[in-house]
Design an enzyme around this catalytic site. Structure first.
Site, PDB file in Angstrom:
ATOM      1  N   ASP A  51     -19.253 -10.146  23.181  1.00 17.03           N
ATOM      2  CA  ASP A  51     -20.463 -10.433  23.935  1.00 17.03           C
ATOM      3  C   ASP A  51     -21.720 -10.123  23.128  1.00 17.03           C
ATOM      4  OD1 ASP A  51     -18.923 -11.153  26.148  1.00 17.03           O
ATOM      5  OD2 ASP A  51     -18.890  -9.094  26.913  1.00 17.03           O
ATOM      6  N   TYR A 109     -10.699  -1.432  20.295  1.00 14.56           N
ATOM      7  CA  TYR A 109     -12.146  -1.281  20.391  1.00 14.56           C
ATOM      8  C   TYR A 109     -12.529   0.181  20.218  1.00 14.56           C
ATOM      9  CZ  TYR A 109     -12.939  -6.024  22.207  1.00 14.56           C
ATOM     10  OH  TYR A 109     -13.029  -7.382  22.352  1.00 14.56           O
TER      11      TYR A 109
END
Length: 267
Positions: A51, A109
């Site tokens: 994003d 992540y």
């Protein structure tokens, strides 16, 4: 032939990976270069679509080409034309049946937080600032409860459109750093805003406003309203892409239960 590209990027000045009608994206930068080289549009297929404001230490994409160019020449050509906030680390030719998203077995992540009495402008866009004291032990206890296969409906954006919100997490832990903490999470895939929602919940646990004992109930409730906060994008890094079983077993052991995707609809 099919070409696989391993890249990294600093995401602060991008609207995300995926191309938009307007605005600067990672996909746009590469497709512009490939169009100039091929004199036609060439689409790239990423392993993940980060994003706006999210960074990547490792990200893969593939594309098909009829140009007879060596991998090292592809790397040189791309890096010569790319802006300073993107770098091509490696290029290789792969089997024509390989698909960068479909064959992705997992992702890791890392979310970075620094704690201080005031905001540090030199960390802007790179780490998330938190002023309050946090209980890392309680946060890590809560983080461990997310390991395993669960329906994460309550821990993702309500805009998430995929049919199945079941994901498998292999790792979920808080790691204390000199400046604050990192949250490291590895899984079969992630839903829209899922990591940022998990981080926001864990921060609430660290502040004493939520408790590790709530995790099981919240997973079963599948109600996003019960977990209303989302951490900022600026501290989030896509750290590793797992493209082979060996990569996963090297990090998590031979007994790991590997979750395989059933369709490209999964992340």
């Amino acid at each position: 032939m099919r070409i696989l590209v391993n890249i990294s990027y600093q995401g602060s000045q991008f609207l995300g990976f995926q191309i938009q009608q307007q605005g600067r994206t990672v996909q746009q930068q590469f497709e512009k270069i490939l169009k100039r080289m091929h004199r036609r549009h060439v689409r790239i297929h990423p392993s993940s679509r980060t994003d706006r404001g999210v960074h990547a230490y490792e990200q893969f994409f593939h594309f098909d080409t009829d140009l007879n160019i060596e991998p090292k020449q592809w790397k040189y050509a791309m890096n010569s034309a790319l802006p300073d906030d993107i770098y091509v680390k490696e290029v290789q030719q792969v089997d024509d049946h390989f698909h960068c998203r479909y064959d992705c077995l997992g992702k890791r992540y890392r979310y970075k937080v620094y704690q201080a009495t005031h905001r540090n402008p030199f960390e802007s866009g790179l780490k998330t600032f938190i002023k309050e004291d946090l209980n890392y032990s309680k946060m890590n206890e809560a983080a461990k409860h997310f390991i395993g296969t669960h329906d994460f409906t309550g821990f993702c954006s309500q805009k998430t459109e995929v049919e199945s919100k079941v994901r498998t997490l292999y790792q979920s832990e808080i790691i204390q750093t000199d400046e604050g903490f990192d949250y490291v999470v590895t899984g079969s895939g992630f839903l829209y805003n899922m990591v940022r929602v998990l981080v926001a919940f864990l921060i609430e646990v660290g502040k004493g406003k939520r408790h590790a004992s709530e995790v099981s109930t919240l997973l079963n409730e599948k109600n996003r309203d019960s977990v209303p906060f989302t951490a900022p994008a600026e501290g989030l890094y896509l750290e590793k892409i797992y493209l082979t079983e060996k990569d996963l077993t090297t990090d998590f052991g031979d007994n790991i239960k590997i979750h395989r995707k059933k369709s490209l609809q999964n992340d």
